[in-house]
Design a protein around this motif. Structure first.
Motif, PDB file in Angstrom:
ATOM      1  N   GLN A  42       0.829  -1.205   0.000  1.00 19.34           N
ATOM      2  CA  GLN A  42       0.000   0.000   0.000  1.00 19.34           C
ATOM      3  C   GLN A  42       0.863   1.255   0.000  1.00 19.34           C
ATOM      4  O   GLN A  42       0.568   2.223  -0.706  1.00 19.34           O
ATOM      5  CB  GLN A  42      -0.937  -0.005   1.205  1.00 19.34           C
ATOM      6  CG  GLN A  42      -2.049  -1.032   1.098  1.00 19.34           C
ATOM      7  CD  GLN A  42      -2.913  -1.089   2.343  1.00 19.34           C
ATOM      8  OE1 GLN A  42      -2.579  -0.512   3.372  1.00 19.34           O
ATOM      9  NE2 GLN A  42      -4.026  -1.798   2.260  1.00 19.34           N
ATOM     10  N   ALA A  43       1.934   1.238   0.780  1.00 19.64           N
ATOM     11  CA  ALA A  43       2.833   2.392   0.819  1.00 19.64           C
ATOM     12  C   ALA A  43       3.500   2.590  -0.539  1.00 19.64           C
ATOM     13  O   ALA A  43       3.627   3.722  -1.022  1.00 19.64           O
ATOM     14  CB  ALA A  43       3.884   2.203   1.911  1.00 19.64           C
ATOM     15  N   ALA A  44       3.911   1.496  -1.160  1.00 18.54           N
ATOM     16  CA  ALA A  44       4.552   1.591  -2.474  1.00 18.54           C
ATOM     17  C   ALA A  44       3.568   2.115  -3.516  1.00 18.54           C
ATOM     18  O   ALA A  44       3.940   2.909  -4.388  1.00 18.54           O
ATOM     19  CB  ALA A  44       5.103   0.229  -2.892  1.00 18.54           C
ATOM     20  N   ALA A  45       2.319   1.689  -3.426  1.00 16.74           N
ATOM     21  CA  ALA A  45       1.309   2.166  -4.370  1.00 16.74           C
ATOM     22  C   ALA A  45       1.092   3.667  -4.193  1.00 16.74           C
ATOM     23  O   ALA A  45       0.964   4.403  -5.179  1.00 16.74           O
ATOM     24  CB  ALA A  45      -0.002   1.406  -4.174  1.00 16.74           C
ATOM     25  N   GLY A  46       1.064   4.123  -2.949  1.00 15.25           N
ATOM     26  CA  GLY A  46       0.921   5.556  -2.694  1.00 15.25           C
ATOM     27  C   GLY A  46       2.101   6.339  -3.230  1.00 15.25           C
ATOM     28  O   GLY A  46       1.935   7.404  -3.839  1.00 15.25           O
ATOM     29  N   SER A  47       3.294   5.806  -3.040  1.00 15.43           N
ATOM     30  CA  SER A  47       4.493   6.469  -3.555  1.00 15.43           C
ATOM     31  C   SER A  47       4.472   6.502  -5.077  1.00 15.43           C
ATOM     32  O   SER A  47       4.845   7.502  -5.693  1.00 15.43           O
ATOM     33  CB  SER A  47       5.749   5.738  -3.083  1.00 15.43           C
ATOM     34  OG  SER A  47       5.875   5.820  -1.689  1.00 15.43           O
ATOM     35  N   ARG A  48       4.027   5.423  -5.674  1.00 17.79           N
ATOM     36  CA  ARG A  48       3.955   5.356  -7.134  1.00 17.79           C
ATOM     37  C   ARG A  48       3.002   6.418  -7.669  1.00 17.79           C
ATOM     38  O   ARG A  48       3.307   7.115  -8.640  1.00 17.79           O
ATOM     39  CB  ARG A  48       3.495   3.970  -7.578  1.00 17.79           C
ATOM     40  CG  ARG A  48       3.418   3.829  -9.083  1.00 17.79           C
ATOM     41  CD  ARG A  48       2.748   2.513  -9.497  1.00 17.79           C
ATOM     42  NE  ARG A  48       2.578   2.428 -10.918  1.00 17.79           N
ATOM     43  CZ  ARG A  48       1.608   3.015 -11.603  1.00 17.79           C
ATOM     44  NH1 ARG A  48       0.715   3.765 -10.983  1.00 17.79           N
ATOM     45  NH2 ARG A  48       1.518   2.882 -12.912  1.00 17.79           N
ATOM     46  N   VAL A  52       3.911   9.400 -10.199  1.00 18.00           N
ATOM     47  CA  VAL A  52       3.229   9.570 -11.490  1.00 18.00           C
ATOM     48  C   VAL A  52       2.730  11.008 -11.624  1.00 18.00           C
ATOM     49  O   VAL A  52       2.894  11.637 -12.676  1.00 18.00           O
ATOM     50  CB  VAL A  52       2.068   8.555 -11.629  1.00 18.00           C
ATOM     51  CG1 VAL A  52       1.158   8.914 -12.785  1.00 18.00           C
ATOM     52  CG2 VAL A  52       2.624   7.147 -11.810  1.00 18.00           C
ATOM     53  N   ARG A  53       2.143  11.541 -10.551  1.00 19.47           N
ATOM     54  CA  ARG A  53       1.667  12.933 -10.588  1.00 19.47           C
ATOM     55  C   ARG A  53       2.835  13.896 -10.804  1.00 19.47           C
ATOM     56  O   ARG A  53       2.750  14.826 -11.606  1.00 19.47           O
ATOM     57  CB  ARG A  53       0.928  13.275  -9.291  1.00 19.47           C
ATOM     58  CG  ARG A  53      -0.459  12.681  -9.197  1.00 19.47           C
ATOM     59  CD  ARG A  53      -1.249  13.279  -8.043  1.00 19.47           C
ATOM     60  NE  ARG A  53      -0.607  13.086  -6.752  1.00 19.47           N
ATOM     61  CZ  ARG A  53      -0.799  12.035  -5.964  1.00 19.47           C
ATOM     62  NH1 ARG A  53      -1.606  11.070  -6.343  1.00 19.47           N
ATOM     63  NH2 ARG A  53      -0.191  11.944  -4.801  1.00 19.47           N
ATOM     64  N   GLU A  54       3.922  13.664 -10.078  1.00 24.25           N
ATOM     65  CA  GLU A  54       5.091  14.529 -10.221  1.00 24.25           C
ATOM     66  C   GLU A  54       5.651  14.445 -11.641  1.00 24.25           C
ATOM     67  O   GLU A  54       6.035  15.461 -12.232  1.00 24.25           O
ATOM     68  CB  GLU A  54       6.166  14.129  -9.212  1.00 24.25           C
ATOM     69  CG  GLU A  54       7.398  15.017  -9.267  1.00 24.25           C
ATOM     70  CD  GLU A  54       8.474  14.597  -8.282  1.00 24.25           C
ATOM     71  OE1 GLU A  54       9.510  15.274  -8.247  1.00 24.25           O
ATOM     72  OE2 GLU A  54       8.286  13.598  -7.560  1.00 24.25           O
TER      73      GLU A  54
END
Length: 79
Positions: A42-48, A52-54
């Motif tokens: 879940q943390a990795a998905a949030g970071s991803r 992507v936004r950045e």
């Protein structure tokens, strides 16, 4: 004779109980590992998602800078 049979049976039952206990402990450890890994995912998905936004924002900024550069180069050619 029957006493020996009961002793063997008792030993097998105790061995089965010990095995079940060990397996239950292993299951608990695996559940904890699974929960920890789920949190990591879940943390990795949030970071991803943040990356992507950045990345999209940086691409937009790159387009803006390219347009500015082309405009400046166009002005330089006019001079």
């Amino acid at each position: 004779m029957s006493f020996e049979v009961f002793e063997k049976l008792e030993a097998k039952v105790q061995q089965a109980i010990d095995t079940i206990t060990l397996l239950q402990m292993e299951i608990e450890e695996l559940k904890e590992q699974n929960n920890a890994l789920s949190q990591d995912v879940q943390a990795a998905a949030g970071s991803r998602e943040a990356l992507v936004r950045e990345n999209e924002q940086l691409k937009e900024e790159q387009v803006v800078w390219q347009e500015r550069l082309r405009a400046l180069l166009g002005k330089m050619e006019e001079v």
